[in-house]
Design an enzyme around this catalytic site. Structure first.
Site, PDB file in Angstrom:
ATOM      1  N   ASN A   7      13.826   2.784   3.876  1.00 20.84           N
ATOM      2  CA  ASN A   7      14.511   1.536   3.590  1.00 20.84           C
ATOM      3  C   ASN A   7      15.899   1.548   4.228  1.00 20.84           C
ATOM      4  O   ASN A   7      16.703   2.409   3.869  1.00 20.84           O
ATOM      5  CB  ASN A   7      14.634   1.368   2.064  1.00 20.84           C
ATOM      6  CG  ASN A   7      15.119  -0.001   1.695  1.00 20.84           C
ATOM      7  OD1 ASN A   7      15.052  -0.917   2.506  1.00 20.84           O
ATOM      8  ND2 ASN A   7      15.626  -0.142   0.495  1.00 20.84           N
ATOM      9  N   ASP A  13      21.236   9.188   7.101  1.00 21.12           N
ATOM     10  CA  ASP A  13      20.521   8.735   5.900  1.00 21.12           C
ATOM     11  C   ASP A  13      19.496   9.791   5.466  1.00 21.12           C
ATOM     12  O   ASP A  13      18.387   9.466   5.026  1.00 21.12           O
ATOM     13  CB  ASP A  13      19.849   7.368   6.108  1.00 21.12           C
ATOM     14  CG  ASP A  13      19.456   6.710   4.783  1.00 21.12           C
ATOM     15  OD1 ASP A  13      19.751   7.284   3.704  1.00 21.12           O
ATOM     16  OD2 ASP A  13      18.837   5.635   4.818  1.00 21.12           O
TER      17      ASP A  13
HETATM   18  O1  DOR Z   1      15.110   5.072   2.570  1.00 19.28           O
HETATM   19  C1  DOR Z   1      16.063   5.143   1.817  1.00 19.28           C
HETATM   20  N1  DOR Z   1      16.215   6.169   0.982  1.00 19.28           N
HETATM   21  N2  DOR Z   1      16.960   4.152   1.820  1.00 19.28           N
HETATM   22  C2  DOR Z   1      17.950   4.088   0.909  1.00 19.28           C
HETATM   23  O2  DOR Z   1      18.725   3.174   0.948  1.00 19.28           O
HETATM   24  C3  DOR Z   1      18.052   5.112  -0.150  1.00 19.28           C
HETATM   25  C4  DOR Z   1      17.428   6.363   0.263  1.00 19.28           C
HETATM   26  C5  DOR Z   1      17.198   7.320  -0.851  1.00 19.28           C
HETATM   27  O3  DOR Z   1      18.088   7.531  -1.683  1.00 19.28           O
HETATM   28  O4  DOR Z   1      16.122   7.945  -0.893  1.00 19.28           O
HETATM   29 ZN    ZN Z   2      20.592   2.633   2.149  1.00 21.64          ZN
END
Ligand code: DOR
Ligand code: ZN
Length: 425
Positions: free
Chosen positions: A276, A303
């Site tokens: 995401n 990320d």
């Molecule tokens: O893919 C994602 N994982 N997007 C996010 O915004 C949060 C993150 C997570 O904390 O696993």
């Molecule tokens: Zn995010």
């Protein structure tokens, strides 16, 4: 402290030279250096970069130590060439108080592998209803400068405005996870041809673009600093391009996976590709690469989102979004951009250090500069084996791919955290 003489190294792609590191600082740069008693590292063929800085890391501690800890994530970071990471606030409990951000900061110091800079939540419990104690977190020992509800969007425009106003007093930054929640209810992947074919509910590009457009206007109105997390669409790039041309104080990041992987990966139904914002199209990737090269997007941020096996190895619809990134980011950057070392140093070290206000990081090796640096073997190629990663989790989308580049050594204030490609502790 050991004195190190790194010999015959190319500094950010320049002609080979030597670096002398003593008492945590680079003391000399030049060909043919000698120093009695120094430990000599022959770096022929290697490139020295300022230690990488990640603006977007999920370390999962406190709360999900089965998926990652500050220590295991710090080790993964050091092995990936990082000397500093910003730890996202979506832990359990949420990092929305001075107490929790100080705990994460202290755990980072104890691990001693990278500088861990906590990010504070914008709203209490990431619930999007009330502002968290931003000032107390800023004044705490952790010295929080960046605030984010990442994982969730600060969707209420009034709250977003108040947050921007609040951090203006100390020139803090609000880092937004741009996702209009009413447009992504039930979404499983990028909304487009592939989602239609697979019959999965789509996450439209406009859900990201609409929030970025709103937030650059709010940031302009307030005069505060906005940072946009994980930009994933060509339309977002255009909104950012226009905002920057008007002088809005906005910066933006893109992840390695959004620079490389498309939504077609969802056809495998392998949840390792669920993330995401979702993987987008080849046209989006082309726009993101161009934006990163010309500076409309300022940084590559990982990320890094470790998830336990039971949260990932299940049906697509039930799997958590997110993928590992720290140990593969530099290789993906090399794969995408080739040996454009100055671009890589700018987007993965100098600019993220500046955005986060991390003194002593993001500086090219030069006399008097803290010795935060990484040595890369650009000629090496490696096969990614999930079981060999230092992260506690295994959810890498690059399993068994052959990627260019290998981190040979990383130094944090003159002490190696990685040597010969292995973590020192
Ligand atoms: O893919 C994602 N994982 N997007 C996010 O915004 C949060 C993150 C997570 O904390 O696993
Ligand atoms: Zn995010």
């Amino acid at each position: 402290m050991t004195t190190y003489l790194i010999s015959n190294v190319s500094v950010v792609g320049g002609e080979p030279t030597d670096l002398l590191i003593r008492d945590g600082v680079v003391v000399e740069v030049g060909a043919g250096l000698a120093a009695a008693g120094a430990t000599v590292l022959d770096a022929t063929g290697l490139v020295a970069l300022p230690g990488l800085v990640d603006l977007h890391t999920h370390l999962r501690e406190p709360g999900r130590e089965d998926a990652e800890t500050v220590e295991s994530g710090s080790r993964a970071a050091a092995l990936g060439g990082y000397t500093a990471v910003c730890a996202m606030a979506n832990t359990s409990p949420v990092a929305d108080t001075a107490g929790v951000v100080e705990q994460v900061w202290r755990l980072g110091r104890e691990a001693g592998l990278v500088d861990v800079q906590p990010i504070g939540a914008v709203t209490v419990g990431l619930a999007g209803e009330r502002l968290a104690e931003l000032g107390a977190m800023a004044d705490s020992a952790a010295g929080v400068q960046i605030f984010s509800d990442d994982g969730h969007c600060v969707a209420d425009p009034r709250l977003m405005r108040r947050a921007l106003e609040y951090v203006k007093a100390f020139d803090g930054v609000i880092a937004q996870h741009a996702e209009e929640p009413r447009l992504t209810e039930g979404a499983q992947m990028h909304e487009g041809e592939v989602s239609t074919r697979l019959g999965l509910t789509g996450w439209p590009a406009v859900a990201e673009e609409a929030i970025i457009a709103r937030d650059v206007l709010l940031a302009e109105h307030v005069g505060s600093r906005l940072h946009v997390c994980h930009v994933s669409t060509a339309g977002s790039v255009e909104v950012l391009r226009q905002a920057k041309a008007r002088g809005v104080r906005v910066t933006a990041e893109v992840t390695p996976h959004h620079l490389l992987l498309t939504d077609e990966r969802a056809q495998t139904y392998d949840p390792v590709f669920k993330v995401n914002p979702p993987l987008r199209t080849a046209a989006d990737i082309a726009a993101l690469r161009e934006a990163l090269a010309d500076g409309v997007i300022d940084v590559i941020a990982t990320d890094h989102a470790p998830h336990a096996v039971e949260d990932k190895e299940c049906e697509w619809a039930y799997a958590r979004p997110g993928m590992l990134g720290l140990e593969t980011a530099l290789s993906i950057a090399l794969d995408v951009f080739g040996p454009r070392w100055d671009l890589i140093a700018e987007r993965m070290s100098r600019t993220p250090a500046r955005i986060a206000g991390l003194d002593g990081h993001g500086l090219d090796p030069a006399p008097g500069v803290p010795a935060n640096l990484t040595l890369v073997d650009p000629a090496a190629r490696r096969v990614i084996e999930p079981a060999e990663l230092a992260s506690r989790s295994r959810n890498t989308p690059y399993a068994r791919m052959t990627l260019p580049g290998r981190i040979v050594a990383t130094f944090l204030r003159g002490e190696p955290t990685v040597l010969d490609g292995k973590a020192v502790k």
